[in-house]
Design a protein around this motif. Sequence first.
Motif, PDB file in Angstrom:
ATOM      1  N   PRO A 269      30.865 -12.430  -5.710  1.00 28.32           N
ATOM      2  CA  PRO A 269      31.586 -13.019  -4.938  1.00 28.32           C
ATOM      3  C   PRO A 269      32.751 -12.061  -4.566  1.00 28.32           C
ATOM      4  N   GLY A 270      32.435 -11.033  -3.747  1.00 33.19           N
ATOM      5  CA  GLY A 270      33.249  -9.951  -3.274  1.00 33.19           C
ATOM      6  C   GLY A 270      33.901 -10.024  -1.712  1.00 33.19           C
ATOM      7  N   MET A 271      34.340  -8.659  -1.594  1.00 33.30           N
ATOM      8  CA  MET A 271      34.676  -8.570  -0.187  1.00 33.30           C
ATOM      9  C   MET A 271      33.644  -8.422   0.951  1.00 33.30           C
ATOM     10  N   GLY A 272      32.499  -8.079   0.430  1.00 35.63           N
ATOM     11  CA  GLY A 272      31.374  -8.062   1.502  1.00 35.63           C
ATOM     12  C   GLY A 272      30.770  -9.427   1.733  1.00 35.63           C
ATOM     13  N   LEU A 273      30.644 -10.482   0.645  1.00 35.68           N
ATOM     14  CA  LEU A 273      30.429 -11.781   0.905  1.00 35.68           C
ATOM     15  C   LEU A 273      31.330 -12.566   1.709  1.00 35.68           C
ATOM     16  N   LEU A 274      32.678 -12.240   1.494  1.00 36.89           N
ATOM     17  CA  LEU A 274      33.766 -12.623   2.222  1.00 36.89           C
ATOM     18  C   LEU A 274      33.572 -12.347   3.940  1.00 36.89           C
ATOM     19  N   LEU A 275      33.465 -11.069   4.018  1.00 39.80           N
ATOM     20  CA  LEU A 275      33.246 -10.555   5.219  1.00 39.80           C
ATOM     21  C   LEU A 275      32.140 -11.165   5.993  1.00 39.80           C
ATOM     22  N   VAL A 276      30.998 -11.281   5.499  1.00 43.30           N
ATOM     23  CA  VAL A 276      29.713 -11.774   6.115  1.00 43.30           C
ATOM     24  C   VAL A 276      30.069 -13.359   6.372  1.00 43.30           C
ATOM     25  N   GLY A 277      30.664 -14.028   5.653  1.00 37.32           N
ATOM     26  CA  GLY A 277      30.874 -15.411   5.937  1.00 37.32           C
ATOM     27  C   GLY A 277      31.975 -15.530   6.930  1.00 37.32           C
ATOM     28  N   ALA A 278      32.777 -14.605   7.036  1.00 39.56           N
ATOM     29  CA  ALA A 278      33.976 -14.907   8.061  1.00 39.56           C
ATOM     30  C   ALA A 278      33.156 -14.454   9.398  1.00 39.56           C
ATOM     31  N   VAL A 279      32.337 -13.376   9.247  1.00 40.50           N
ATOM     32  CA  VAL A 279      32.007 -13.255  10.807  1.00 40.50           C
ATOM     33  C   VAL A 279      30.916 -14.303  11.017  1.00 40.50           C
ATOM     34  N   GLU A 280      30.078 -15.062  10.337  1.00 37.09           N
ATOM     35  CA  GLU A 280      29.307 -16.153  10.488  1.00 37.09           C
ATOM     36  C   GLU A 280      30.101 -17.305  11.294  1.00 37.09           C
ATOM     37  N   GLY A 281      31.328 -17.321  10.664  1.00 35.70           N
ATOM     38  CA  GLY A 281      32.181 -18.489  11.019  1.00 35.70           C
ATOM     39  C   GLY A 281      33.221 -18.200  12.030  1.00 35.70           C
ATOM     40  N   ARG A 282      33.188 -17.012  12.485  1.00 37.16           N
ATOM     41  CA  ARG A 282      33.893 -16.440  13.539  1.00 37.16           C
ATOM     42  C   ARG A 282      35.565 -16.498  13.286  1.00 37.16           C
ATOM     43  N   ASP A 283      35.853 -16.337  11.771  1.00 36.35           N
ATOM     44  CA  ASP A 283      36.948 -16.219  11.281  1.00 36.35           C
ATOM     45  C   ASP A 283      37.871 -14.972  11.569  1.00 36.35           C
ATOM     46  N   TYR A 284      38.468 -14.985  12.709  1.00 36.53           N
ATOM     47  CA  TYR A 284      39.002 -13.817  12.941  1.00 36.53           C
ATOM     48  C   TYR A 284      40.128 -13.054  12.168  1.00 36.53           C
ATOM     49  N   PRO A 285      40.985 -13.762  11.762  1.00 34.67           N
ATOM     50  CA  PRO A 285      42.085 -13.368  10.612  1.00 34.67           C
ATOM     51  C   PRO A 285      41.266 -12.679   9.585  1.00 34.67           C
ATOM     52  N   VAL A 286      40.285 -13.120   8.756  1.00 35.66           N
ATOM     53  CA  VAL A 286      39.694 -12.878   7.815  1.00 35.66           C
ATOM     54  C   VAL A 286      39.041 -11.577   8.200  1.00 35.66           C
ATOM     55  N   ILE A 287      38.399 -11.451   9.189  1.00 40.69           N
ATOM     56  CA  ILE A 287      37.563 -10.080   9.508  1.00 40.69           C
ATOM     57  C   ILE A 287      38.431  -9.143   9.750  1.00 40.69           C
ATOM     58  N   MET A 288      39.796  -9.471  10.477  1.00 36.75           N
ATOM     59  CA  MET A 288      40.627  -8.286  10.784  1.00 36.75           C
ATOM     60  C   MET A 288      41.342  -8.029   9.385  1.00 36.75           C
ATOM     61  N   GLY A 289      41.742  -8.620   8.644  1.00 35.03           N
ATOM     62  CA  GLY A 289      42.160  -8.504   7.376  1.00 35.03           C
ATOM     63  C   GLY A 289      41.497  -7.673   6.451  1.00 35.03           C
ATOM     64  N   ALA A 290      40.271  -8.081   6.357  1.00 36.20           N
ATOM     65  CA  ALA A 290      39.406  -7.498   5.149  1.00 36.20           C
ATOM     66  C   ALA A 290      38.868  -6.164   5.771  1.00 36.20           C
ATOM     67  N   THR A 291      38.742  -6.221   7.007  1.00 37.45           N
ATOM     68  CA  THR A 291      38.282  -4.653   7.717  1.00 37.45           C
ATOM     69  C   THR A 291      39.339  -3.741   7.479  1.00 37.45           C
ATOM     70  N   LEU A 292      40.905  -4.192   7.515  1.00 37.55           N
ATOM     71  CA  LEU A 292      41.741  -3.186   7.703  1.00 37.55           C
ATOM     72  C   LEU A 292      41.918  -2.860   6.117  1.00 37.55           C
ATOM     73  N   VAL A 293      42.020  -3.531   5.217  1.00 36.34           N
ATOM     74  CA  VAL A 293      41.993  -3.363   3.714  1.00 36.34           C
ATOM     75  C   VAL A 293      40.848  -2.181   3.101  1.00 36.34           C
ATOM     76  N   ILE A 294      39.786  -2.725   3.781  1.00 36.63           N
ATOM     77  CA  ILE A 294      38.560  -1.683   3.314  1.00 36.63           C
ATOM     78  C   ILE A 294      38.664  -0.491   3.780  1.00 36.63           C
ATOM     79  N   GLY A 295      39.143  -0.341   5.150  1.00 34.84           N
ATOM     80  CA  GLY A 295      39.461   0.861   6.036  1.00 34.84           C
ATOM     81  C   GLY A 295      40.535   1.701   5.247  1.00 34.84           C
TER      82      GLY A 295
END
Length: 323
Positions: A269-295
């Motif tokens: 249950p980490g950032m990777g699983l969160l990001l994969v779920g967000a991509v599958e569900g087209r959850d744009y705010p989560v994708i942008m936020g998670a990618t920003l924090v990881i970067g």
Amino acid sequence: MARYLLRRVLVGLLMLLALTLLIFVLLRLTPGDPIDAYINPSQSITAEERALLRAQYGLDQPLPTQYLRWLGQALRGNLGYSLQRYNETVAGLIATRMGPTLLLMGAGLCLAILLGIATGVVSAVRRNGMVDLALSSLAMLGISSPAFLSALVGLYVFSVKLQWMPSGGMLSAGAAFSWGDLLHHLLLPALLLSVGHCALIMRYMRASLLEVLNQDYVRTARAKGVRETWVIVKHALRNAMLPVVTLIGSTVGLAVGGAIFTESVFNWPGMGLLLVGAVEGRDYPVIMGATLVIGACVIAVNLLTDLLYAVIDPRIQVHGGER
């Protein structure tokens, strides 16, 4: 050193700004209308209702205006709300998932660094021997194995066939928390995550140490009767670590990609699983936020890696922002 540190921080901030722009542009270039992510697929809405939604979320504004609004909110720590979990903020989701990811990546990278340096030193000392050949062959196998393949093979062998390790999760379902249970679930994904990085570090460590062992000052130390173990530890190892430190810094970025596959395979249950779920569900705010924090984390680690140079090798001096 202060000027050099300031310069590196400024470069890091510029890289982070470029990252925010890249994230925004790439998501806007994805097929489909972003407003579709805000609409329940089981409901039909009129064109007027769609236009109202676009105005409500600011999607009717020019792209530069949308970017500046998002960037301004992100600088305040407001990354918006998840589209899949309507009552949860993106920052809150990231905060709950960051700990498990840091634990998994930290364990995996520590194992990779320790095992990679140790096997690299042994391989260099036993150059062209059977031990060197065996370790080099294993390293090439590890480098050639993609993260998802290592995770799937490890899961099949150690969890399905041998049943030595849990097949997924961070803790046993329904059981009280214990450090032993956490370590039992952590060991296999951390080991599999470390495979490719350990192999790279081992190869770099071997090549760097072999180069240092041929230097004049090492031969002089040997001629003076210094024990071989002390020659390696005192004179050679520290200087040979410089290329390895550079590799370790870049390995963090690579480990992020590996963690995404590892977390998906082991349901960690980490950032990777969160990001994969967000991509599958087209959850744009989560994708942008998670990618920003990881970067941002990767940029910060690379900055720390640059500063470690002067600590590891005192011959490196920083004058006026130049090394």
